[in-house]
Design a protein around this motif. Structure first.
Motif, PDB file in Angstrom:
ATOM      1  N   LEU A 290      36.834  35.745  37.986  1.00 48.79           N
ATOM      2  CA  LEU A 290      36.058  36.198  36.911  1.00 48.79           C
ATOM      3  C   LEU A 290      36.289  37.657  36.401  1.00 48.79           C
ATOM      4  O   LEU A 290      36.569  37.861  35.068  1.00 48.79           O
ATOM      5  CB  LEU A 290      34.240  36.350  37.473  1.00 48.79           C
ATOM      6  N   GLY A 291      37.100  38.440  37.518  1.00 49.67           N
ATOM      7  CA  GLY A 291      37.465  39.478  36.813  1.00 49.67           C
ATOM      8  C   GLY A 291      38.841  39.316  36.095  1.00 49.67           C
ATOM      9  O   GLY A 291      39.051  40.150  35.299  1.00 49.67           O
ATOM     10  N   VAL A 292      39.709  38.330  36.466  1.00 49.67           N
ATOM     11  CA  VAL A 292      40.769  38.084  35.441  1.00 49.67           C
ATOM     12  C   VAL A 292      40.284  37.830  34.140  1.00 49.67           C
ATOM     13  O   VAL A 292      40.992  38.276  33.260  1.00 49.67           O
ATOM     14  CB  VAL A 292      41.553  36.881  36.130  1.00 49.67           C
ATOM     15  N   ALA A 293      39.347  36.767  33.981  1.00 49.92           N
ATOM     16  CA  ALA A 293      39.053  36.366  32.682  1.00 49.92           C
ATOM     17  C   ALA A 293      38.160  37.789  31.906  1.00 49.92           C
ATOM     18  O   ALA A 293      38.634  37.953  30.878  1.00 49.92           O
ATOM     19  CB  ALA A 293      37.881  35.355  32.922  1.00 49.92           C
ATOM     20  N   GLN A 294      37.672  38.413  32.462  1.00 49.12           N
ATOM     21  CA  GLN A 294      36.980  39.534  31.850  1.00 49.12           C
ATOM     22  C   GLN A 294      38.092  40.299  31.335  1.00 49.12           C
ATOM     23  O   GLN A 294      37.889  40.976  30.378  1.00 49.12           O
ATOM     24  CB  GLN A 294      35.929  40.276  32.956  1.00 49.12           C
ATOM     25  N   THR A 295      38.941  40.855  32.390  1.00 50.82           N
ATOM     26  CA  THR A 295      40.147  41.748  31.849  1.00 50.82           C
ATOM     27  C   THR A 295      40.837  41.078  30.672  1.00 50.82           C
ATOM     28  O   THR A 295      41.261  42.019  29.711  1.00 50.82           O
ATOM     29  CB  THR A 295      40.913  41.755  33.188  1.00 50.82           C
ATOM     30  N   GLN A 296      41.037  39.834  30.619  1.00 52.37           N
ATOM     31  CA  GLN A 296      41.855  39.356  29.569  1.00 52.37           C
ATOM     32  C   GLN A 296      40.956  39.204  28.427  1.00 52.37           C
ATOM     33  O   GLN A 296      41.665  39.469  27.377  1.00 52.37           O
ATOM     34  CB  GLN A 296      42.464  37.749  30.110  1.00 52.37           C
ATOM     35  N   GLU A 297      39.750  39.056  28.440  1.00 48.63           N
ATOM     36  CA  GLU A 297      38.959  39.067  27.343  1.00 48.63           C
ATOM     37  C   GLU A 297      38.841  40.333  26.582  1.00 48.63           C
ATOM     38  O   GLU A 297      38.942  40.475  25.347  1.00 48.63           O
ATOM     39  CB  GLU A 297      37.276  38.602  27.752  1.00 48.63           C
ATOM     40  N   ARG A 298      38.897  41.654  27.545  1.00 52.69           N
ATOM     41  CA  ARG A 298      38.673  42.770  27.004  1.00 52.69           C
ATOM     42  C   ARG A 298      39.954  43.308  26.537  1.00 52.69           C
ATOM     43  O   ARG A 298      40.047  43.893  25.265  1.00 52.69           O
ATOM     44  CB  ARG A 298      38.218  43.608  28.039  1.00 52.69           C
ATOM     45  N   TRP A 299      41.020  43.086  27.031  1.00 53.19           N
ATOM     46  CA  TRP A 299      42.347  43.684  26.725  1.00 53.19           C
ATOM     47  C   TRP A 299      43.540  42.621  26.140  1.00 53.19           C
ATOM     48  O   TRP A 299      44.436  43.092  25.645  1.00 53.19           O
ATOM     49  CB  TRP A 299      43.004  44.480  27.922  1.00 53.19           C
ATOM     50  N   GLY A 300      43.170  41.460  26.087  1.00 51.99           N
ATOM     51  CA  GLY A 300      43.851  40.225  25.698  1.00 51.99           C
ATOM     52  C   GLY A 300      44.701  39.534  26.702  1.00 51.99           C
ATOM     53  O   GLY A 300      44.705  40.257  27.714  1.00 51.99           O
ATOM     54  N   VAL A 301      44.907  38.443  26.660  1.00 49.48           N
ATOM     55  CA  VAL A 301      45.673  37.721  27.580  1.00 49.48           C
ATOM     56  C   VAL A 301      47.097  38.271  28.161  1.00 49.48           C
ATOM     57  O   VAL A 301      46.923  38.448  29.312  1.00 49.48           O
ATOM     58  CB  VAL A 301      45.841  36.169  27.282  1.00 49.48           C
TER      59      VAL A 301
END
Length: 199
Positions: free
Chosen positions: A173-184
């Motif tokens: 979930l943390g990975v997905a949220q980080t990628q969503e916020r800052w880009g993949v």
């Protein structure tokens, strides 16, 4: 020389299999039931009664299949097929036949590399039963693999809500949220950096 009992078991099993091949599940079950009346722990008869119940494709069949395959796997713990079908049958009972079958198709498609088709089946499993947490795990995993974190977040959020002690789900979930916020790409660099730092 084989005993009369052994000859009867062998013949009844062969007749049951012939009826199964002919599409007569009820007739096949009759022969296999007779075998179990004489030899209650006979492996092949029990296996085929479980298979026939499983292939009926309904909830009642799933319940009968659980009974046969759990008994078979308890009697013959090295019987990998029995263990496999016992697990599939329990999933059908727990989540419903349609949801369980969609989930299994999803796994097979994923293994074959057909990620979008696999994702469609995991979504279908969740439509059929929204408590199917493992289907949400796989859907979230595929969305991340396809570089779509914004679609992965709801799946991983649902998994974390259902399994609050699951550290792996919280991490994804943390990975997905980080990628969503800052880009993949930035998110991937961030987590690679963390891994390198920890090493």
């Amino acid at each position: 020389d084989p005993s009369d009992r052994d000859l009867f078991v062998m013949t009844a099993n062969q007749l049951g299999f012939a009826r199964y091949l002919a599409g007569d599940a009820e007739g096949a079950s009759g022969f296999y039931q007779r075998v179990l009346e004489l030899v209650p722990d006979e492996q092949e008869a029990m296996r085929w009664l479980g298979r026939i119940a499983f292939e009926s494709g309904d909830e009642a069949g799933a319940l009968r299949a659980v009974e046969y395959f759990e008994r078979l796997s308890a009697l013959y713990p090295d019987d990998d097929s029995a263990v496999y079908y016992a697990r599939l049958s329990r999933d059908r009972v727990t989540f419903g036949v349609a949801a369980s079958d969609a989930f299994q198709r999803g796994l097979q498609l994923y293994e074959a590399g057909a990620l979008e088709d696999a994702l469609a089946d995991f979504r279908l499993a969740l439509v059929e039963n929204d408590d199917y947490v493992d289907a949400a795990v796989w859907a979230g995993r595929i969305e991340l693999e396809l570089g779509r974190p914004e679609r992965a977040v709801p799946y991983w959020s649902a998994v974390v809500a259902a399994r609050p002690d699951d550290a792996g789900a919280a991490w994804f979930l943390g990975v997905a949220q980080t990628q969503e916020r800052w880009g993949v790409e930035a998110g991937e660099h961030h987590y690679r950096g963390l891994a390198a730092y920890e090493n």
